[in-house]
Design a protein around this motif. Structure first.
Motif, PDB file in Angstrom:
ATOM      1  N   LYS A 357      15.485  -4.876   1.912  1.00  0.00           N
ATOM      2  CA  LYS A 357      15.054  -5.496   3.160  1.00  0.00           C
ATOM      3  C   LYS A 357      13.822  -4.770   3.700  1.00  0.00           C
ATOM      4  N   ILE A 358      12.758  -5.523   3.941  1.00  0.00           N
ATOM      5  CA  ILE A 358      11.543  -5.004   4.563  1.00  0.00           C
ATOM      6  C   ILE A 358      11.376  -5.795   5.851  1.00  0.00           C
ATOM      7  N   VAL A 359      11.792  -5.203   6.976  1.00  0.00           N
ATOM      8  CA  VAL A 359      11.994  -5.967   8.206  1.00  0.00           C
ATOM      9  C   VAL A 359      11.425  -5.209   9.410  1.00  0.00           C
ATOM     10  N   ASN A 360      10.715  -5.928  10.300  1.00  0.00           N
ATOM     11  CA  ASN A 360      10.254  -5.405  11.589  1.00  0.00           C
ATOM     12  C   ASN A 360       9.392  -4.154  11.468  1.00  0.00           C
ATOM     13  N   ASN A 361       8.493  -4.142  10.503  1.00  0.00           N
ATOM     14  CA  ASN A 361       7.528  -3.054  10.394  1.00  0.00           C
ATOM     15  C   ASN A 361       6.190  -3.477  11.001  1.00  0.00           C
ATOM     16  N   THR A 362       5.426  -2.502  11.484  1.00  0.00           N
ATOM     17  CA  THR A 362       4.066  -2.726  11.965  1.00  0.00           C
ATOM     18  C   THR A 362       3.119  -1.943  11.074  1.00  0.00           C
ATOM     19  N   VAL A 363       2.225  -2.657  10.389  1.00  0.00           N
ATOM     20  CA  VAL A 363       1.353  -2.038   9.386  1.00  0.00           C
ATOM     21  C   VAL A 363      -0.070  -2.554   9.608  1.00  0.00           C
ATOM     22  N   ASP A 381       6.292  -0.934 -15.862  1.00  0.00           N
ATOM     23  CA  ASP A 381       6.477  -1.608 -17.141  1.00  0.00           C
ATOM     24  C   ASP A 381       6.251  -3.116 -17.036  1.00  0.00           C
ATOM     25  N   GLY A 382       5.823  -3.582 -15.860  1.00  0.00           N
ATOM     26  CA  GLY A 382       5.536  -4.995 -15.665  1.00  0.00           C
ATOM     27  C   GLY A 382       6.680  -5.812 -15.112  1.00  0.00           C
ATOM     28  N   THR A 383       7.874  -5.239 -14.986  1.00  0.00           N
ATOM     29  CA  THR A 383       9.000  -5.974 -14.425  1.00  0.00           C
ATOM     30  C   THR A 383       8.746  -6.247 -12.950  1.00  0.00           C
ATOM     31  N   PRO A 384       8.829  -7.504 -12.505  1.00  0.00           N
ATOM     32  CA  PRO A 384       8.511  -7.799 -11.111  1.00  0.00           C
ATOM     33  C   PRO A 384       9.604  -7.345 -10.154  1.00  0.00           C
ATOM     34  N   SER A 385       9.189  -7.051  -8.920  1.00  0.00           N
ATOM     35  CA  SER A 385      10.168  -6.873  -7.848  1.00  0.00           C
ATOM     36  C   SER A 385      10.923  -8.178  -7.665  1.00  0.00           C
ATOM     37  N   ILE A 389      13.944  -9.291   0.859  1.00  0.00           N
ATOM     38  CA  ILE A 389      13.869 -10.000   2.133  1.00  0.00           C
ATOM     39  C   ILE A 389      12.725  -9.402   2.934  1.00  0.00           C
ATOM     40  N   ILE A 390      11.796 -10.240   3.389  1.00  0.00           N
ATOM     41  CA  ILE A 390      10.641  -9.782   4.170  1.00  0.00           C
ATOM     42  C   ILE A 390      10.600 -10.608   5.452  1.00  0.00           C
ATOM     43  N   ARG A 391      10.981  -9.988   6.578  1.00  0.00           N
ATOM     44  CA  ARG A 391      11.067 -10.725   7.835  1.00  0.00           C
ATOM     45  C   ARG A 391      10.502  -9.883   8.995  1.00  0.00           C
ATOM     46  N   ASN A 392       9.979 -10.570   9.981  1.00  0.00           N
ATOM     47  CA  ASN A 392       9.622  -9.972  11.277  1.00  0.00           C
ATOM     48  C   ASN A 392       8.589  -8.859  11.163  1.00  0.00           C
ATOM     49  N   ASN A 393       7.786  -8.866  10.123  1.00  0.00           N
ATOM     50  CA  ASN A 393       6.778  -7.827   9.966  1.00  0.00           C
ATOM     51  C   ASN A 393       5.462  -8.257  10.604  1.00  0.00           C
ATOM     52  N   LEU A 394       4.769  -7.274  11.149  1.00  0.00           N
ATOM     53  CA  LEU A 394       3.475  -7.486  11.795  1.00  0.00           C
ATOM     54  C   LEU A 394       2.459  -6.672  11.005  1.00  0.00           C
ATOM     55  N   ALA A 395       1.586  -7.340  10.238  1.00  0.00           N
ATOM     56  CA  ALA A 395       0.730  -6.620   9.304  1.00  0.00           C
ATOM     57  C   ALA A 395      -0.665  -7.228   9.242  1.00  0.00           C
ATOM     58  N   GLY A 401       2.769 -11.679  -3.636  1.00  0.00           N
ATOM     59  CA  GLY A 401       2.865 -12.785  -4.583  1.00  0.00           C
ATOM     60  C   GLY A 401       3.403 -12.415  -5.943  1.00  0.00           C
ATOM     61  N   ALA A 402       3.347 -11.137  -6.299  1.00  0.00           N
ATOM     62  CA  ALA A 402       3.836 -10.726  -7.617  1.00  0.00           C
ATOM     63  C   ALA A 402       5.352 -10.607  -7.668  1.00  0.00           C
ATOM     64  N   ALA A 403       6.016 -10.662  -6.515  1.00  0.00           N
ATOM     65  CA  ALA A 403       7.476 -10.538  -6.477  1.00  0.00           C
ATOM     66  C   ALA A 403       8.133 -11.892  -6.720  1.00  0.00           C
ATOM     67  N   THR A 404       9.367 -11.869  -7.194  1.00  0.00           N
ATOM     68  CA  THR A 404      10.113 -13.101  -7.462  1.00  0.00           C
ATOM     69  C   THR A 404      11.335 -13.183  -6.566  1.00  0.00           C
ATOM     70  N   ASN A 405      11.758 -14.443  -6.287  1.00  0.00           N
ATOM     71  CA  ASN A 405      12.970 -14.697  -5.496  1.00  0.00           C
ATOM     72  C   ASN A 405      12.962 -13.954  -4.160  1.00  0.00           C
ATOM     73  N   THR A 406      11.827 -13.995  -3.484  1.00  0.00           N
ATOM     74  CA  THR A 406      11.667 -13.284  -2.225  1.00  0.00           C
ATOM     75  C   THR A 406      11.857 -14.234  -1.046  1.00  0.00           C
ATOM     76  N   GLN A 407      12.587 -13.770  -0.032  1.00  0.00           N
ATOM     77  CA  GLN A 407      12.764 -14.545   1.195  1.00  0.00           C
ATOM     78  C   GLN A 407      11.778 -14.044   2.252  1.00  0.00           C
ATOM     79  N   HIS A 408      10.911 -14.942   2.752  1.00  0.00           N
ATOM     80  CA  HIS A 408       9.958 -14.609   3.794  1.00  0.00           C
ATOM     81  C   HIS A 408      10.286 -15.417   5.051  1.00  0.00           C
ATOM     82  N   SER A 409      10.205 -14.778   6.213  1.00  0.00           N
ATOM     83  CA  SER A 409      10.268 -15.548   7.452  1.00  0.00           C
ATOM     84  C   SER A 409       9.799 -14.702   8.619  1.00  0.00           C
TER      85      SER A 409
END
Length: 468
Positions: A357-363, A381-385, A389-395, A401-409
């Motif tokens: 979970k990557i949530v509510n960070n300010t970057v 080794d090239g294996t994707p993340s 879950i990526i939510r509520n971040n302010l960046a 885009g290189a990650a798979t099966n990622t939830q963004h909101s």
């Protein structure tokens, strides 16, 4: 024959005095003869005074021991509940030993005292010790320096705590006179943790190479697992502020600022890799690092105040990165409520991060830089993340885009419109200003209940590390 009330009182008083004298003699005999504390059922207070003490004393308030180094070198043992009060002066380089199955033993500054040490070490087998309110500083203890670890928790040292202490290679006045090679030759790591289940709490760590390092000792992941690093400040440093290479560490509500561009001789063409927080394995294994929590940390590369002889830049370039988890796999991390403001674009780089979970960070970048991103990408080794879950971040920018099966909101890309969001972006105050587009823009799903200031969040939640 009857005995008068006065006679009975006199006899009773004599008996009480006899008992007190016997107990006092036994306590002194314990301290002198065997070098051990009273029985564990009777917690005791001891005193240590470099100016007025003696190693042959019983450790009482009026007859204290001399230095903490001598106390532990003597082989004395202590029971749960025992307290060692340290008076002002140089206590040497104590190596803490001995364990108990439960309870805690405490080493603490006596009221109004400033006990100093050159270094401090929790040896293997040192268990359930708390060290509170001391100064660990080689230069301030005896005028010397070390490039080693100022405080170390050995492998096999467990359930120990360092808290409310000052850890620094030298005083601020001394460090302010250092040039590049002085930093290389006079400053080491503030706190190195190798044993499991230890805590580093509310310390001020300054004038060091690295701040707090949680070390891995095997490809299977043994080392400083279960560590808690909370409420520490790292200020004036030149490599990593915090590092965790093991599973199950908690790094929360710390701060780091003022990273200097120190370059060891011979490394001018390849200066050190610097991070506010870094994780990497470095042992060639692909054993995942799991269950790490990074929460509520505030990482700012520099403030307007710096030491006179050392720059923030090397060859005109800032070099400190933000949060970096390199050469995964990593799994089941929680990265929330962190504030990252550095000049290098890689402000949050997660390589091989899975089910996290990557949530509510300010970057956002540190003024006047213009580039800063949250990057979620594949491991070496090239294996994707995968599965994050990526939510509520302010960046400033998202690069996921290189990650798979990622939830963004509910993430907000700030772009360059910092003045619309923050109280004082150039000054490093990234709290939300009135009318900020981040206010009320978050979701409660997967969100923390507190913000980076440990203030309760309320619905509708705000985006970023701070609740308005």
């Amino acid at each position: 024959m009857s005995i008068s009330r006065t006679s009975r009182r006199t006899s009773l008083l004599v008996c009480v005095v006899c008992v007190v004298l016997v107990l006092g003699f036994q306590a002194d005999r314990t301290a002198f003869g065997t070098g051990t504390s009273p029985a564990a059922a009777t917690a005791a207070a001891y005193y240590v005074d470099p100016a007025a003490g003696s190693a042959s004393n019983p450790g009482t308030a009026d007859r204290p021991w001399r230095t903490l180094q001598e106390v532990f070198a003597s082989g004395r043992t202590f029971a749960a509940g025992d307290i060692l009060y340290l008076r002002s002066g140089n206590h040497g380089s104590p190596v803490i030993t001995g364990g108990v199955a439960s309870g805690v033993r405490t080493v603490t500054a006596a009221p109004g005292a400033t006990p100093r040490m050159k270094t401090l070490r929790f040896a293997s087998g040192a268990t359930r010790w708390t060290v509170d309110g001391v100064v660990v500083s080689p230069q301030e203890a005896d005028g010397t320096y070390t490039t080693g670890n100022l405080v170390q928790f050995d492998a096999g040292a467990t359930h120990d705590i360092l808290r409310n202490s000052h850890v620094r290679a030298a005083s601020d006045a001394a460090a302010d006179t250092w040039n590049n090679n002085d930093w290389v030759g006079r400053s080491g790591t503030g706190v190195m943790v190798i044993g499991a289940d230890n805590q580093v709490l509310d310390n001020q760590i300054r004038n060091v190479r690295n701040g707090v390092m949680l070390e891995r000792t095997s490809q299977a992941g043994a080392g400083a697992t279960g560590a808690v690093v909370r409420g520490n400040s790292v200020n004036h440093f030149w490599e990593d502020a915090f590092r965790c290479k093991v599973s199950g560490c908690l790094v929360e509500y710390n701060s780091a600022v003022n990273s200097y561009a120190v370059v060891p001789p011979g490394m001018e063409s390849d200066p050190p890799h610097r991070d506010m927080f870094q994780s990497y394995r470095g042992d060639g294994s692909f054993t995942p690092v799991t269950g790490v929590v990074l929460r509520g940390n505030v990482f700012i590369s520099r403030t307007g105040t710096r030491y006179a002889k050392i720059p923030f830049q090397y060859n005109g370039t800032y070099t400190i990165q933000g949060i970096g988890a390199f050469d995964g796999p990593y799994r089941n991390w929680t990265i929330e409520n962190n504030v990252v403001q550095v000049e290098v674009g890689l402000a949050m780089g997660l390589y091989g991060m899975n089910d996290s979970k990557i949530v509510n960070n300010t970057v956002v970048p540190r003024y006047p830089a213009t580039d800063s991103e949250i990057r979620l990408t594949h491991q070496k080794d090239g294996t994707p993340s995968n599965g994050d879950i990526i939510r509520n971040n302010l960046a400033r920018t998202f690069n996921t885009g290189a990650a798979t099966n990622t939830q963004h909101s509910n993430n907000i890309t700030v772009g360059a419109t910092y003045s619309a969001y923050f109280v004082d972006h150039p000054g490093g105050d990234l709290h939300l200003k009135p009318g900020s587009p981040a206010i009320g823009g978050g979701t409660t799903r997967d969100a923390p209940t507190l913000d980076a200031d440990r203030k309760q969040r309320s619905t509708p939640l705000d985006v970023g590390a701070y609740e308005f």
